[in-house]
Design an enzyme around this catalytic site. Structure first.
Site, short mmCIF file in Angstrom:
data_model
loop_
_atom_site.label_atom_id
_atom_site.label_comp_id
_atom_site.label_asym_id
_atom_site.label_seq_id
_atom_site.Cartn_x
_atom_site.Cartn_y
_atom_site.Cartn_z
N LYS A 49 1.17 -1.34 -0.18
CA LYS A 49 -0.26 -0.42 -0.16
C LYS A 49 1.03 1.22 -0.12
O LYS A 49 0.55 2.32 -0.72
CB LYS A 49 -0.82 -0.14 1.01
N GLN A 93 -4.86 -1.78 9.34
CA GLN A 93 -5.17 -3.10 8.66
C GLN A 93 -5.72 -3.63 9.17
O GLN A 93 -5.28 -4.16 10.34
CB GLN A 93 -3.27 -3.53 8.58
N ASP A 116 -10.77 2.88 3.47
CA ASP A 116 -11.60 0.97 2.94
C ASP A 116 -12.99 1.01 3.37
O ASP A 116 -13.61 0.06 3.06
CB ASP A 116 -11.11 0.71 4.81
N1 GUN Z 1 -6.61 -6.79 6.01
C1 GUN Z 1 -7.51 -7.08 4.64
N2 GUN Z 1 -7.95 -6.70 3.41
C2 GUN Z 1 -7.97 -5.21 4.32
C3 GUN Z 1 -8.22 -4.37 3.52
O1 GUN Z 1 -9.34 -4.17 2.44
N3 GUN Z 1 -8.48 -2.81 4.98
C4 GUN Z 1 -7.78 -3.45 5.22
N4 GUN Z 1 -7.81 -2.48 6.58
N5 GUN Z 1 -7.37 -3.98 6.08
C5 GUN Z 1 -7.39 -5.55 5.02
#
Ligand code: GUN
Length: 280
Positions: A49, A93, A116
């Site tokens: 990311k 996350q 998100d």
């Molecule tokens: N963990 C797995 N996929 C995601 C996601 O799309 N966003 C976040 N914040 N954590 C994740």
């Protein structure tokens, strides 16, 4: 022979579009990514990311907190990020370590920085079709369908999986595009029968190669959201590609299908947030 949907190429196209926009901005969009603990998969996702941000010219911060972080400490960080004008998007996350309550943490993120789209305000907005941010994975799936020229309107869409992150919002997005949507899950009485009716089959259950060609109607579009390991430890999806591909008209591979789209959609949301904050 099915069209193999190239998520890597489509993701690259989306990211190039974002970069072209960011290049013209005087104040760059900013994303803060927060990770708590040492989960190796999460660390890889977070690194990707941050790399994605760098590539399109965003400002980004990664906050790596130890496993021992208390809820109060995490909430204090979120408060600082909520108030920081350099930061347009905040992503914590998941999963969080067991002692931290995901619901409390997600609720603490400002809804207008929740890139998100996990905050109840944003999930509610998706339900009524009036949203600023779409959750990254379902949005990525919709973009893949669009780029592949798949018309959703009037199609029988089956979503296998009912998670808050993928299955439920995926069903809403297909419905908004006038698909006739069925959501299947672990208690569905006859999963194969339901899947065999799908013109568009989206699978997000986290079970390696569970959906075989026997579940695929000839000519269906098959989207595999899974990210699993097979018996040899090799990365694979929820769909058994080898048996499903000959039945499908189009199908996503794993890796290289839905996966690369999620970061592209996160960057899309962050750019949108920056625009909504008035960055030019
Ligand atoms: N963990 C797995 N996929 C995601 C996601 O799309 N966003 C976040 N914040 N954590 C994740």
């Amino acid at each position: 022979m099915a069209t193999v949907i190239d998520g890597k190429a489509i993701s690259a196209k989306v990211r190039a579009e974002i970069k072209a926009e960011v290049d013209k901005m005087t104040v760059k969009p900013g994303l803060a990514v927060v990770i708590v603990g040492e989960d190796p998969a999460s660390k890889v996702y977070v690194r990707n990311k941050a790399k994605g941000c760098e590539e399109v010219g965003f400002y980004s911060e990664v906050h790596e907190l130890p496993e021992s972080t208390t809820e109060a400490e995490l909430l204090a960080l979120i408060e600082r990020l909520n108030a920081n004008e350099k930061i347009d998007g905040i992503l914590v996350q998941l999963p969080l370590p067991k002692h931290l309550d995901e619901k409390i943490v997600i609720n603490a993120i400002r809804a207008d920085k929740d890139v998100d789209a996990f905050h109840p305000i944003n999930t509610g907005k998706i339900m009524i079709g009036d949203y600023d941010f779409l959750p990254c994975t379902p949005a990525g799936v919709m973009r893949l369908l669009k780029e592949t020229g798949v018309e959703v309107s009037g199609k029988k869409c089956v979503v296998v999986g009912r998670s808050n992150i993928v299955g439920k919002p995926q069903a809403m997005l297909l419905l908004q595009q006038n698909g006739t949507v069925t959501i299947c899950h672990s208690r569905t009485a006859d999963l194969k029968k339901e899947c065999l009716e799908a013109d568009i089959l989206v699978v997000a259950i986290g079970k390696a190669k569970f959906i075989t060609g026997d579940y695929v109607k000839p000519g269906a579009v098959v989207i595999d959201v899974g990210m699993d390991r097979d018996e040899n430890g090799k990365l694979c999806g929820d769909v058994d590609f080898a048996s499903a591909e000959p039945k499908a008209s189009a199908i996503t591979p794993v890796p290289g299908g839905v996966g690369p789209m999620t970061i592209a959609m996160l960057l899309t949301n962050t750019l949108k947030a920056a625009r909504l904050f008035g960055k030019k």
